[in-house]
Design an enzyme around this catalytic site. Structure first.
Site, PDB file in Angstrom:
ATOM      1  N   GLU A   8       0.775  -1.232   0.000  1.00  0.00           N
ATOM      2  CA  GLU A   8       0.000   0.000   0.000  1.00  0.00           C
ATOM      3  C   GLU A   8       0.814   1.294   0.000  1.00  0.00           C
ATOM      4  O   GLU A   8       0.403   2.276  -0.613  1.00  0.00           O
ATOM      5  CB  GLU A   8      -0.953   0.005   1.207  1.00  0.00           C
ATOM      6  CG  GLU A   8      -1.989  -1.086   1.184  1.00  0.00           C
ATOM      7  CD  GLU A   8      -2.957  -0.913   0.013  1.00  0.00           C
ATOM      8  OE1 GLU A   8      -3.532   0.177  -0.137  1.00  0.00           O
ATOM      9  OE2 GLU A   8      -3.104  -1.878  -0.765  1.00  0.00           O
ATOM     10  N   SER A  20     -22.094 -28.610 -24.725  1.00  0.00           N
ATOM     11  CA  SER A  20     -22.800 -28.376 -25.984  1.00  0.00           C
ATOM     12  C   SER A  20     -23.849 -27.277 -25.914  1.00  0.00           C
ATOM     13  O   SER A  20     -24.461 -26.965 -26.935  1.00  0.00           O
ATOM     14  CB  SER A  20     -23.454 -29.679 -26.462  1.00  0.00           C
ATOM     15  OG  SER A  20     -22.468 -30.586 -26.898  1.00  0.00           O
TER      16      SER A  20
END
Length: 807
Positions: free
Chosen positions: A134, A414
């Site tokens: 940070e 499919s």
């Protein structure tokens, strides 16, 4: 009296002299003449043209001084006027309220989980990990980094995304004293409070406060709560590797939770590596120990019991929807107090849960090991509005934390094939020998047939389900039976890149894993979510018009509404392309692998699908007014590894035409009960309603045209004309091609279940092929990819033995 003008001294000016010239007042040398006053300074020439728009140096200097004075004055005024306030209410954050469309309550969330610790209780390596992630210069920098703030603002304005420019001090001020609202006033206050706080508290005090107030995801505020939530231990027992992961979460708490979002593990791993490499760069960690570290997978999630059942899945999906659409950021939402009305309809939600319970969960047994692996995901969308009306995430949020409706790590099988056909029609594609692709176009369904490209064999030869050879058959029949060989070749004919783009246009996210431009894309190797697939099928149901799904109707706090994203719709594919796809998907329900969907009792279209090695079974279908996708998945509850579904629910295998289609049918019937059944109104492509395969006279593109606006029920002799209550057997209305190749479709036997190409059709709705074959092969080209049959392209395989229908 002379008419000449007189000088002040009473003397006349010599003729021809201009009193304005220097000579009138003195000598040419510039010396003043006797009795004359001092010489006048010449005037500066006036600025003309473009020079008038350029400020002078005096103007620039004056403006700079004015700005400097204003800034100094503003800083002094702000410093004097802005006081350090008491801690904000986030320490006792309110709950968020989640509602159904009708206003009834779904869930409450937002109870704060925090336990403060001193900085000395946090291992030094964990502190360094947070700093590396940070703010690496925290201990040496000022409270506010003006350069970083300016850079962040510039990146945001130039479209590079929202950038963070805050120091740890500023983030602590935002977390502890202010709030997460993105307003100018809040940023100004944050600036001055940070400056003051930096003078009144030590860096260690500020860093301790930051570690105790930061949000780490999993409803954990502070490093101690995060250590417990992710690793089940106190902060003091966190290792360097674990600390680096916790530090990574600060950047995107939920997105980097690899348990909640397994598809984001690559991004989380990259961030973890960034943190550790930063520690090495700052000499907080040796290169040797760094190289020896492995990624510390966090433990299971232990959600609040108030989010049991479907409630937790819904809350998680809604929060993801709000944050991904930038309605509100995650930290702000976590502070609570928001009233969120979803698009979910209570009646339909209850119907979906009951359908899953009746067809899946009630069929499980503690005596069957495979049943421990069963997972179910479901999503239902109104095609016209894009509103999500029901969602099923799993059996219980407190037992199975990952939302099966939104996860993107199972192959869709499919159910992807309709997108290939849609793309073929949308792009006016033809076969390799120049025939337009329609439902009646004949392809070679030979098992492991080599896919042919423009330059010859591609090296890809996918197996059909159960290694069945179908020989020549129409696209409609190939869709009914889910023939891999046909659709892989079709994808190559259309162009895999075009197929991919069509899927994206319909609603599949472009960053979907394994959505790659290769012929194999036709067989569903991509891992879209159930909700993604529901959105795409809703586009087909809406005649090709697409808009992103909507999950939230309204968000308010303190009587003020937040702005929600507007829904933009567009014609993603032409209506003929979408409607012709619907016509062949109706055939799947009426006589193909999806006949179980007829239980909905109304006209329906859909497609079955099975993932590789039967790790998931899908049914995606729709009526004109509701699109729904159901998937049954296999996952080891202990390791999280995907598992085949063999033996689950007491069945040899689970396929899309079985349990998923049955669940779909029960849900759709209940969800639409009391509403009139609607038929499909379809506008088909040219040649889509032909009853015989193309011949030498009509194989060129554009030979005939199906009249626009013809309802599907009026198509002459099309498979879609049979009522749902009277399904026809597969192939009953299709030609029985014969001969030696796909270019010679002369009839070679009787139709309607009679002999075809030397073989015999069983007439059953599943016929052992497509999605309902044996355990090998799958819809994704299982088996030996190089074991294609010898012979010239188009040569049919020997007839396959009859296969008994599966139940």
């Amino acid at each position: 009296m002379s008419d000449e003008p007189q000088q002040p001294g009473g003397e006349h000016e010599p003729p021809g002299r201009d009193p304005r010239t220097p000579a009138a007042h003195g000598s040419h040398s510039g010396e003043p003449s006797e009795g004359a006053g001092p010489a006048k300074k010449p005037k500066r020439p006036r600025r003309t043209g473009w020079r008038r728009a350029v400020p002078t140096w005096r103007m620039v200097l004056g403006a700079a001084l004015l700005v400097a004075l204003l800034l100094i004055g503003g800083f002094i005024a702000g410093y004097e006027l802005v006081e350090i306030p008491p801690a904000n209410a986030s320490a006792t954050a309110q709950s968020n309220l989640y509602l159904y469309k009708d206003g009834s309550v779904i869930a409450r969330s937002g109870e704060v989980n925090r336990e403060n610790v001193t900085l000395a209780q946090v291992p030094l390596t964990v502190q360094h990990a947070v700093l590396a992630a940070e703010d690496r210069d925290f201990y040496s920098e000022r409270a506010v980094d003006v350069k970083a703030m300016a850079r962040a603002a510039w990146n945001t304005l130039t479209g590079k995304g929202k950038q963070g420019g805050s120091t740890i001090t500023q983030q602590y001020v935002k977390n502890y004293y202010l709030g997460q609202e993105q307003t100018v006033v809040r940023k100004i206050k944050e600036f001055f409070i940070a400056v003051k706080l930096n003078r009144e508290e030590s860096k260690s005090q500020i860093f301790e406060g930051y570690l105790n107030t930061s949000y780490f995801g999993r409803n954990a505020y502070g490093i101690q709560a995060a250590a417990q939530a992710y690793y089940g231990k106190d902060a003091g027992g966190i290792t360097t590797a674990e600390g680096a992961y916790l530090a990574s979460l600060l950047n995107a708490p939920s997105a980097y939770d690899v348990v909640v979002h397994p598809e984001n593990k690559a991004a989380a791993l990259a961030r973890w590596n960034y943190v550790l490499d930063g520690m090495v760069k700052e000499k907080w960690l040796g290169a040797g120990p760094r190289a020896a570290m492995t990624f510390p997978v966090p433990g299971k999630v232990r959600p609040p019991t108030g989010l049991s059942g479907q409630r937790g899945y819904i809350v998680q999906a809604v929060e993801d929807y709000l944050t991904s659409n930038e309605v509100i950021d995650e930290n702000t939402l976590a502070t609570g107090g928001y009233r969120i009305t979803t698009t979910l309809e209570k009646k339909k939600q209850n119907a979906l849960v009951k359908a899953v319970d009746d067809n899946v969960m009630s069929q499980t047994s503690i005596d069957r090991k495979a049943d421990r692996d069963v997972r179910v995901g479901g999503a239902s969308i109104d095609p016209r509005t894009g509103r999500v009306v029901a969602m099923y995430g799993g059996v219980d949020y407190t037992k199975q934390y990952v939302n099966n409706a939104t996860r993107r790590d199972y192959q869709v099988g499919s159910t992807f094939k309709p997108f290939v056909f849609t793309s073929a029609v949308a792009n006016g594609s033809t076969t390799q020998d120049g025939r337009p692709i329609t439902p009646n176009t004949v392809y070679d369904g030979t098992n492991k047939r080599m896919v042919q490209g423009p330059a010859g064999p591609t090296g890809y030869a996918p197996a059909n389900e159960d290694d069945i050879d179908y020989g020549p058959l129409t696209v409609r029949a190939a869709t009914d039976k889910s023939v891999n060989a046909v659709y892989a070749q079709m994808a190559e004919d259309v162009g895999p890149a075009k197929v991919k783009q069509t899927a994206i246009d319909l609603g599949i996210p472009k960053n979907t894993p394994d959505l790659a431009p290769y012929p194999s894309v036709a067989l569903g190797v991509a891992t879209a979510s159930v909700l993604d697939m529901a959105e795409a099928y809703a586009t087909l149901a809406n005649h090709g018009r697409h808009g992103a799904y909507v999950l939230v109707d309204k968000v308010s706090k303190g009587g003020e509404d937040l702005e929600l994203p507007g829904r933009h719709t567009e014609q993603a594919v032409g209506r003929e392309a979408a409607d012709t796809t619907t016509s062949i998907l109706r055939s799947v329900v009426e006589g193909g692998t999806g006949t179980a969907a007829q239980g909905a009792g109304r006209p329906a279209a859909g497609k079955t699908g099975t993932a590789e090695e039967d790790k998931a079974a899908w049914f995606a279908g729709y009526t004109p007014d509701l699109a729904t996708v159901i998937a049954v998945m296999g996952q080891d509850p202990g390791t999280g590894v995907q598992k085949p579904l063999y033996g689950a629910l007491g069945l040899a295998r689970i396929n899309g035409g079985g349990t998923p289609a049955q669940t779909w049918a029960q849900y759709t019937e209940a969800a639409l009960r009391g509403t009139p059944a609607q038929d499909f109104d379809l506008d088909l492509e040219s040649g889509a309603a032909e009853t015989a395969p193309p011949t030498g006279e009509n194989t060129s593109p554009g030979t005939t045209r199906t009249p626009s606006g013809r309802p599907s029920g009026t198509q002459p002799s099309s498979p879609g004309s049979t009522a749902p209550s009277s399904p026809s057997s597969p192939g009953s209305n299709e030609p029985a091609p014969g001969g030696t190749g796909t270019d010679n479709p002369a009839a070679g036997g009787t139709q309607n279940g009679g002999p075809e190409n030397g073989g015999t059709l069983n007439g059953g709705p599943e016929n052992g092929g497509g999605d309902n074959g044996g355990p090998r092969g799958g819809d994704n080209g299982g088996g030996d990819g190089n074991g294609f049959l010898p012979g010239a392209r188009g040569t049919p395989a020997p007839p396959a033995p009859p296969t008994a229908p599966r139940q």
